[in-house]
Design a protein around this motif. Sequence first.
Motif, PDB file in Angstrom:
ATOM      1  N   MET A  11       0.805  -1.222   0.000  1.00  0.00           N
ATOM      2  CA  MET A  11       0.000   0.000   0.000  1.00  0.00           C
ATOM      3  C   MET A  11       0.837   1.272   0.000  1.00  0.00           C
ATOM      4  N   SER A  12       1.996   1.244   0.646  1.00  0.00           N
ATOM      5  CA  SER A  12       2.807   2.460   0.744  1.00  0.00           C
ATOM      6  C   SER A  12       3.381   2.884  -0.613  1.00  0.00           C
ATOM      7  N   ARG A  13       3.371   1.963  -1.575  1.00  0.00           N
ATOM      8  CA  ARG A  13       3.908   2.285  -2.900  1.00  0.00           C
ATOM      9  C   ARG A  13       2.852   2.134  -3.999  1.00  0.00           C
ATOM     10  N   SER A  14       1.598   1.998  -3.585  1.00  0.00           N
ATOM     11  CA  SER A  14       0.533   1.727  -4.552  1.00  0.00           C
ATOM     12  C   SER A  14       0.294   2.881  -5.518  1.00  0.00           C
ATOM     13  N   TRP A  15       0.762   4.083  -5.178  1.00  0.00           N
ATOM     14  CA  TRP A  15       0.544   5.230  -6.055  1.00  0.00           C
ATOM     15  C   TRP A  15       1.256   5.054  -7.396  1.00  0.00           C
ATOM     16  N   HIS A  16       2.270   4.157  -7.446  1.00  0.00           N
ATOM     17  CA  HIS A  16       2.929   3.876  -8.731  1.00  0.00           C
ATOM     18  C   HIS A  16       1.948   3.270  -9.725  1.00  0.00           C
ATOM     19  N   LEU A  17       0.947   2.555  -9.213  1.00  0.00           N
ATOM     20  CA  LEU A  17      -0.048   1.928 -10.073  1.00  0.00           C
ATOM     21  C   LEU A  17      -1.248   2.844 -10.294  1.00  0.00           C
ATOM     22  N   SER A  18      -1.821   3.355  -9.196  1.00  0.00           N
ATOM     23  CA  SER A  18      -2.934   4.303  -9.275  1.00  0.00           C
ATOM     24  C   SER A  18      -2.992   5.082  -7.976  1.00  0.00           C
ATOM     25  N   THR A  19      -3.148   6.382  -8.082  1.00  0.00           N
ATOM     26  CA  THR A  19      -3.200   7.226  -6.886  1.00  0.00           C
ATOM     27  C   THR A  19      -4.481   6.994  -6.092  1.00  0.00           C
ATOM     28  N   HIS A  20      -5.460   6.319  -6.675  1.00  0.00           N
ATOM     29  CA  HIS A  20      -6.747   6.112  -6.004  1.00  0.00           C
ATOM     30  C   HIS A  20      -6.740   4.890  -5.089  1.00  0.00           C
ATOM     31  N   ILE A  21      -5.758   4.008  -5.242  1.00  0.00           N
ATOM     32  CA  ILE A  21      -5.751   2.769  -4.465  1.00  0.00           C
ATOM     33  C   ILE A  21      -5.652   3.058  -2.972  1.00  0.00           C
ATOM     34  N   TYR A  22      -4.761   3.937  -2.589  1.00  0.00           N
ATOM     35  CA  TYR A  22      -4.592   4.197  -1.152  1.00  0.00           C
ATOM     36  C   TYR A  22      -5.855   4.788  -0.542  1.00  0.00           C
ATOM     37  N   ASN A  23      -6.472   5.744  -1.231  1.00  0.00           N
ATOM     38  CA  ASN A  23      -7.674   6.380  -0.686  1.00  0.00           C
ATOM     39  C   ASN A  23      -8.811   5.381  -0.510  1.00  0.00           C
ATOM     40  N   VAL A  24      -8.969   4.465  -1.462  1.00  0.00           N
ATOM     41  CA  VAL A  24     -10.074   3.513  -1.402  1.00  0.00           C
ATOM     42  C   VAL A  24      -9.762   2.352  -0.462  1.00  0.00           C
ATOM     43  N   CYS A  25      -8.500   1.900  -0.454  1.00  0.00           N
ATOM     44  CA  CYS A  25      -8.154   0.632   0.207  1.00  0.00           C
ATOM     45  C   CYS A  25      -7.395   0.769   1.521  1.00  0.00           C
ATOM     46  N   ARG A  26      -7.218   1.982   2.031  1.00  0.00           N
ATOM     47  CA  ARG A  26      -6.364   2.129   3.215  1.00  0.00           C
ATOM     48  C   ARG A  26      -6.874   1.349   4.419  1.00  0.00           C
ATOM     49  N   ASP A  27      -8.183   1.141   4.539  1.00  0.00           N
ATOM     50  CA  ASP A  27      -8.712   0.375   5.668  1.00  0.00           C
ATOM     51  C   ASP A  27      -8.462  -1.118   5.530  1.00  0.00           C
ATOM     52  N   ALA A  28      -8.129  -1.575   4.318  1.00  0.00           N
ATOM     53  CA  ALA A  28      -7.918  -3.013   4.107  1.00  0.00           C
ATOM     54  C   ALA A  28      -6.538  -3.458   4.601  1.00  0.00           C
ATOM     55  N   ARG A  29      -5.607  -2.538   4.743  1.00  0.00           N
ATOM     56  CA  ARG A  29      -4.267  -2.835   5.247  1.00  0.00           C
ATOM     57  C   ARG A  29      -3.589  -3.926   4.430  1.00  0.00           C
ATOM     58  N   ASP A  30      -3.433  -5.131   5.022  1.00  0.00           N
ATOM     59  CA  ASP A  30      -2.720  -6.205   4.334  1.00  0.00           C
ATOM     60  C   ASP A  30      -3.629  -7.038   3.441  1.00  0.00           C
ATOM     61  N   LEU A  31      -4.907  -6.722   3.375  1.00  0.00           N
ATOM     62  CA  LEU A  31      -5.844  -7.511   2.582  1.00  0.00           C
ATOM     63  C   LEU A  31      -6.160  -6.793   1.270  1.00  0.00           C
ATOM     64  N   VAL A  32      -5.099  -6.463   0.521  1.00  0.00           N
ATOM     65  CA  VAL A  32      -5.230  -5.820  -0.788  1.00  0.00           C
ATOM     66  C   VAL A  32      -4.616  -6.767  -1.809  1.00  0.00           C
ATOM     67  N   TYR A  33      -5.447  -7.361  -2.635  1.00  0.00           N
ATOM     68  CA  TYR A  33      -5.018  -8.456  -3.493  1.00  0.00           C
ATOM     69  C   TYR A  33      -5.108  -8.089  -4.975  1.00  0.00           C
ATOM     70  N   THR A  34      -4.291  -8.780  -5.771  1.00  0.00           N
ATOM     71  CA  THR A  34      -4.360  -8.700  -7.215  1.00  0.00           C
ATOM     72  C   THR A  34      -3.994 -10.072  -7.787  1.00  0.00           C
ATOM     73  N   ARG A  35      -3.826 -10.154  -9.111  1.00  0.00           N
ATOM     74  CA  ARG A  35      -3.530 -11.427  -9.756  1.00  0.00           C
ATOM     75  C   ARG A  35      -2.144 -11.381 -10.419  1.00  0.00           C
ATOM     76  N   GLN A  36      -1.496 -12.524 -10.501  1.00  0.00           N
ATOM     77  CA  GLN A  36      -0.182 -12.575 -11.142  1.00  0.00           C
ATOM     78  C   GLN A  36      -0.270 -12.149 -12.603  1.00  0.00           C
ATOM     79  N   GLN A  37      -1.358 -12.494 -13.286  1.00  0.00           N
ATOM     80  CA  GLN A  37      -1.482 -12.092 -14.688  1.00  0.00           C
ATOM     81  C   GLN A  37      -1.618 -10.575 -14.832  1.00  0.00           C
ATOM     82  N   ASP A  38      -2.255  -9.933 -13.833  1.00  0.00           N
ATOM     83  CA  ASP A  38      -2.327  -8.471 -13.847  1.00  0.00           C
ATOM     84  C   ASP A  38      -0.966  -7.859 -13.534  1.00  0.00           C
ATOM     85  N   VAL A  39      -0.247  -8.478 -12.592  1.00  0.00           N
ATOM     86  CA  VAL A  39       1.101  -8.004 -12.261  1.00  0.00           C
ATOM     87  C   VAL A  39       1.977  -8.031 -13.510  1.00  0.00           C
ATOM     88  N   LYS A  40       1.916  -9.128 -14.253  1.00  0.00           N
ATOM     89  CA  LYS A  40       2.705  -9.258 -15.478  1.00  0.00           C
ATOM     90  C   LYS A  40       2.342  -8.159 -16.473  1.00  0.00           C
TER      91      LYS A  40
END
Length: 264
Positions: free
Chosen positions: A143-172
């Motif tokens: 989460m501390s570096r999520s702004w590299h992907l989208s600046t909106h992730i932290y604002n929407v997901c900050r309450d999720a803490r460690d429960l912020v998930y994605t997929r390996q195919q999206d990472v690729k």
Amino acid sequence: MNARAALVRIALVVFPLLLSVSVCSRLTVLVRLNDGQITEELLEADGEKDVVTVEFRQSDGTLITFLSDFKRHVKIFRALVLGEPEKGQSQYQALCFISHLDHGELIPSEAMARLRQKNPHVVRSADERRSVEQFTMNAALNMSRSWHLSTHIYNVCRDARDLVYTRQQDVKYWLEKGVEGSIFDVFPQSLNVTDLQSCSSTTDPWQPCACSYRLTLEWFPCQLKYCRGQGPNPYKCGIKSCSKGYRFDFYTPHKQLCLWDEDN
């Protein structure tokens, strides 16, 4: 001169307000959920930031937020699930799922910003029910570096803490687009969701397991409608609405964080 100066000042104030109406909008729609209950759905569009947000509350009290970042081709699902204090849970639990936003999943933000409704008291049902899409979430986001992907992730997901998930195919996909790789944490093979025991069949509340979460966007503008007039080219004359379900399968460090799966 004083009157003219006053008119100039008024024009300077009014013009930004009129301009903002053309790029931003906030629309409330009554929607019938799959269980027959009616909820208020809030749709917000910002044409300048190129973002669309859909938010509503499910019958069980869960607050669902779906944000589409068209500039970065990122979509964010957030669920604020009410906790069960009698089972040792906190007031609510936040889940966030991040994925690549495909072209054409919903109408563009500038089109959404221009939407108006003539009958706000009408309960809406989708024109088309799309099939359920399944996501195997086998990576996590820092989460501390999520702004590299989208600046909106932290604002929407900050309450999720460690429960912020994605997929390996999206990472690729994102790595190939030049996104900073340090924001992703791909799960080791030992935590493969498909190999873990499901939380619904796990008896130990503190055992790691594979959790599933399901949600449905019951109503969202998915396509523009075009009509033919007297001229050679068709023109935009309305929208088509869709309903779509999603299932997320993901690793959780202990069953206590997946009690809804037990109920299912």
